[in-house]
Scaffold this active site. Structure first.
Site, PDB file in Angstrom:
ATOM      1  N   ARG A  40       0.785  -1.228   0.000  1.00 41.89           N
ATOM      2  CA  ARG A  40       0.000   0.000   0.000  1.00 41.89           C
ATOM      3  C   ARG A  40       0.818   1.280   0.000  1.00 41.89           C
ATOM      4  NH1 ARG A  40      -1.989  -3.681   3.207  1.00 41.89           N
ATOM      5  NH2 ARG A  40      -4.091  -4.483   2.870  1.00 41.89           N
ATOM      6  N   GLN A 106       4.271  -9.240  10.010  1.00 39.91           N
ATOM      7  CA  GLN A 106       3.270  -9.520   8.978  1.00 39.91           C
ATOM      8  C   GLN A 106       3.975  -9.970   7.703  1.00 39.91           C
ATOM      9  OE1 GLN A 106       0.001  -6.312   9.020  1.00 39.91           O
ATOM     10  NE2 GLN A 106       1.700  -5.352  10.101  1.00 39.91           N
ATOM     11  N   ASP A 109       8.701 -12.957   4.310  1.00 40.32           N
ATOM     12  CA  ASP A 109       9.963 -13.072   3.571  1.00 40.32           C
ATOM     13  C   ASP A 109      11.084 -13.768   4.328  1.00 40.32           C
ATOM     14  OD1 ASP A 109      10.847 -11.029   5.372  1.00 40.32           O
ATOM     15  OD2 ASP A 109      10.263  -9.458   3.952  1.00 40.32           O
ATOM     16  N   HIS A 124       1.549 -13.984   9.331  1.00 38.57           N
ATOM     17  CA  HIS A 124       0.943 -14.282   8.035  1.00 38.57           C
ATOM     18  C   HIS A 124       1.661 -15.411   7.302  1.00 38.57           C
ATOM     19  CE1 HIS A 124      -0.954  -9.996   8.057  1.00 38.57           C
ATOM     20  NE2 HIS A 124      -1.558 -10.833   8.869  1.00 38.57           N
ATOM     21  N   CYS A 135      -4.963 -31.522   1.776  1.00 40.72           N
ATOM     22  CA  CYS A 135      -4.476 -32.582   2.669  1.00 40.72           C
ATOM     23  C   CYS A 135      -3.321 -32.031   3.508  1.00 40.72           C
ATOM     24  CB  CYS A 135      -4.066 -33.835   1.873  1.00 40.72           C
ATOM     25  SG  CYS A 135      -2.454 -33.735   1.059  1.00 40.72           S
ATOM     26  N   CYS A 157      -0.828 -31.112  -5.861  1.00 35.21           N
ATOM     27  CA  CYS A 157      -0.253 -31.806  -4.705  1.00 35.21           C
ATOM     28  C   CYS A 157       0.139 -33.223  -5.118  1.00 35.21           C
ATOM     29  CB  CYS A 157      -1.297 -31.848  -3.587  1.00 35.21           C
ATOM     30  SG  CYS A 157      -0.817 -32.939  -2.232  1.00 35.21           S
ATOM     31  N   CYS A 160      -2.264 -35.861  -3.107  1.00 33.33           N
ATOM     32  CA  CYS A 160      -3.716 -36.028  -3.311  1.00 33.33           C
ATOM     33  C   CYS A 160      -4.241 -35.357  -4.577  1.00 33.33           C
ATOM     34  CB  CYS A 160      -4.476 -35.499  -2.094  1.00 33.33           C
ATOM     35  SG  CYS A 160      -4.620 -33.706  -2.053  1.00 33.33           S
ATOM     36  N   SER A 199       1.200  -0.166   7.513  1.00 34.23           N
ATOM     37  CA  SER A 199       0.096   0.797   7.393  1.00 34.23           C
ATOM     38  C   SER A 199      -0.907   0.580   8.532  1.00 34.23           C
ATOM     39  CB  SER A 199      -0.604   0.619   6.048  1.00 34.23           C
ATOM     40  OG  SER A 199      -1.118  -0.703   5.927  1.00 34.23           O
TER      41      SER A 199
HETATM   42  P1  NAD Z   1       1.565  -2.114   3.857  1.00 37.64           P
HETATM   43  O1  NAD Z   1       2.051  -2.280   2.449  1.00 37.64           O
HETATM   44  O2  NAD Z   1       0.103  -1.991   4.083  1.00 37.64           O
HETATM   45  O3  NAD Z   1       2.254  -0.839   4.536  1.00 37.64           O
HETATM   46  C1  NAD Z   1       3.640  -0.620   4.469  1.00 37.64           C
HETATM   47  C2  NAD Z   1       3.913   0.771   5.041  1.00 37.64           C
HETATM   48  O4  NAD Z   1       5.330   0.932   5.131  1.00 37.64           O
HETATM   49  C3  NAD Z   1       3.377   1.909   4.183  1.00 37.64           C
HETATM   50  O5  NAD Z   1       2.599   2.753   4.990  1.00 37.64           O
HETATM   51  C4  NAD Z   1       4.641   2.611   3.675  1.00 37.64           C
HETATM   52  O6  NAD Z   1       4.505   4.014   3.589  1.00 37.64           O
HETATM   53  C5  NAD Z   1       5.667   2.246   4.729  1.00 37.64           C
HETATM   54  N1  NAD Z   1       7.057   2.191   4.249  1.00 37.64           N
HETATM   55  C6  NAD Z   1       7.536   1.569   3.139  1.00 37.64           C
HETATM   56  N2  NAD Z   1       8.876   1.662   3.086  1.00 37.64           N
HETATM   57  C7  NAD Z   1       9.262   2.376   4.179  1.00 37.64           C
HETATM   58  C8  NAD Z   1      10.528   2.803   4.678  1.00 37.64           C
HETATM   59  N3  NAD Z   1      11.674   2.504   4.055  1.00 37.64           N
HETATM   60  N4  NAD Z   1      10.559   3.535   5.826  1.00 37.64           N
HETATM   61  C9  NAD Z   1       9.393   3.850   6.480  1.00 37.64           C
HETATM   62  N5  NAD Z   1       8.186   3.454   6.065  1.00 37.64           N
HETATM   63  C10 NAD Z   1       8.115   2.717   4.927  1.00 37.64           C
HETATM   64  O7  NAD Z   1       2.201  -3.313   4.682  1.00 37.64           O
HETATM   65  P2  NAD Z   1       1.635  -4.143   5.908  1.00 37.64           P
HETATM   66  O8  NAD Z   1       1.040  -3.227   6.920  1.00 37.64           O
HETATM   67  O9  NAD Z   1       2.717  -5.063   6.301  1.00 37.64           O
HETATM   68  O10 NAD Z   1       0.447  -5.000   5.305  1.00 37.64           O
HETATM   69  C11 NAD Z   1       0.625  -5.664   4.071  1.00 37.64           C
HETATM   70  C12 NAD Z   1       0.404  -7.169   4.045  1.00 37.64           C
HETATM   71  O11 NAD Z   1       1.152  -7.635   2.952  1.00 37.64           O
HETATM   72  C13 NAD Z   1       0.963  -7.930   5.205  1.00 37.64           C
HETATM   73  O12 NAD Z   1      -0.082  -8.693   5.641  1.00 37.64           O
HETATM   74  C14 NAD Z   1       2.069  -8.848   4.653  1.00 37.64           C
HETATM   75  O13 NAD Z   1       1.737 -10.202   4.922  1.00 37.64           O
HETATM   76  C15 NAD Z   1       2.047  -8.693   3.182  1.00 37.64           C
HETATM   77  N6  NAD Z   1       3.327  -8.322   2.506  1.00 37.64           N
HETATM   78  C16 NAD Z   1       4.531  -8.838   2.914  1.00 37.64           C
HETATM   79  C17 NAD Z   1       5.707  -8.462   2.272  1.00 37.64           C
HETATM   80  C18 NAD Z   1       7.005  -9.045   2.767  1.00 37.64           C
HETATM   81  O14 NAD Z   1       7.028 -10.153   3.278  1.00 37.64           O
HETATM   82  N7  NAD Z   1       8.121  -8.308   2.654  1.00 37.64           N
HETATM   83  C19 NAD Z   1       5.685  -7.556   1.215  1.00 37.64           C
HETATM   84  C20 NAD Z   1       4.426  -7.055   0.794  1.00 37.64           C
HETATM   85  C21 NAD Z   1       3.258  -7.437   1.459  1.00 37.64           C
HETATM   86 ZN    ZN Z   2      -2.818 -32.784  -0.977  1.00 33.73          ZN
END
Ligand code: NAD
Ligand code: ZN
Length: 254
Positions: A40, A106, A109, A124, A135, A157, A160, A199
């Site tokens: 986002r 969340q 990675d 997550h 399965c 899979c 199954c 966010s």
């Molecule tokens: P989000 O994308 O909703 O929000 C990320 C926030 O981080 C934003 O508000 C943005 O302005 C801020 N941001 C980005 N880079 C920044 C920086 N360098 N310094 C300061 N702020 C920074 O992310 P969320 O709240 O984690 O929710 C997104 C969902 O997406 C999660 O549930 C997650 O599972 C998944 N997701 C994971 C990854 C990953 O594993 N790296 C990547 C994308 C999405």
């Molecule tokens: Zn299976």
């Protein structure tokens, strides 16, 4: 020091120094400095391509082969595969040596763990494991990638014939109950909660901030953009995460 809010850095260092039990909730923003797009933020995956959100919808994934084919192609090309932990991941891992620090993320990675963090709560799930929706079969995602590269666009899979998916929580799925309980407990017993790079728009993850607040912890929000939790926070730092945590860490060592 790069141009930064010196008062906020000093204040955050003071809060970290005074805390006994710190609960850290991280989001996609922590990993953008490792080259992984968030969802986002201004450069986020969904901001650029709203259709990509279908890959993360569990019903669409189950019912539509085209969504699964697109999902496996997307995962194979994912920035996650080449990413390395950044300064922020490393500093948070190092803070586990100075206080009781629980990291709930969340992110899917695996970069917290690769930076050396212990006991990371992957709210997550993880990109690096896959499992069958029908399965008990599970395997390393690399095994599925090898099949996709060999021409299976939507590998079934092997046990199954069901649908394989990364072991990640999609919209419409519930969180792992054990992981969730441990996270609630850690937030509940913390005296300082720090939300980093999120966010805070995804529930129930964001509600861990409420759990901490209701139990008297202070909340710090470190994020480039405003969040709905800012009014409840003792400190809001709208700065880049890596340089901010580096400056706070330097202050803690001084
Ligand atoms: P989000 O994308 O909703 O929000 C990320 C926030 O981080 C934003 O508000 C943005 O302005 C801020 N941001 C980005 N880079 C920044 C920086 N360098 N310094 C300061 N702020 C920074 O992310 P969320 O709240 O984690 O929710 C997104 C969902 O997406 C999660 O549930 C997650 O599972 C998944 N997701 C994971 C990854 C990953 O594993 N790296 C990547 C994308 C999405
Ligand atoms: Zn299976």
């Amino acid at each position: 020091m790069p141009k930064m809010n010196a008062t906020a850095v000093a204040r955050l260092a003071e809060l970290v120094r005074a805390a006994d039990r710190i609960f850290v909730l991280t989001g996609a923003g922590l990993s953008t400095e490792s080259g992984i797009s968030d969802f986002r933020g201004p450069n986020g995956l969904w901001t650029r391509n709203p259709a990509a959100a279908r890959i993360f919808d569990i019903e669409a994934y189950r019912n539509d082969r085209e969504v699964r084919v697109a999902a496996w192609r997307h995962r194979l090309d994912s920035e996650i595969r080449a990413a390395e932990p950044n300064t922020g991941h490393k500093i948070l891992a190092s803070w586990q040596h100075r206080a009781e620090v629980t990291i709930a993320t969340q992110n899917i990675d695996g970069l917290h763990q690769r930076a050396g963090a212990q006991g990371v709560l992957e709210l997550h799930g993880t990109f690096w494991q896959s499992r069958c929706l029908d399965c008990e079969y599970g395997c390393s995602t690399d095994v599925v990638f090898a099949r996709v590269r060999d021409g299976e666009e939507d590998p079934p899979c092997p046990a199954c014939g069901g649908i394989l998916r990364t072991a990640t929580v999609a919209f419409g799925q519930t969180l792992d109950p054990g992981t969730w309980r441990t996270a609630v407990q850690a937030a509940h017993t913390s005296d300082l909660a720090i939300a980093i790079g999120s966010s805070l728009a995804v529930q129930p993850a964001a509600s861990l901030c409420d759990v901490a607040l209701l139990n008297g912890a202070r909340l710090v929000v470190l994020n480039a953009e405003a969040t709905d939790y800012d009014p409840t926070a003792s400190l809001v730092v709208n700065e880049r995460i890596g340089p901010t945590l580096a400056a706070v860490d330097a202050a803690l060592r001084a």
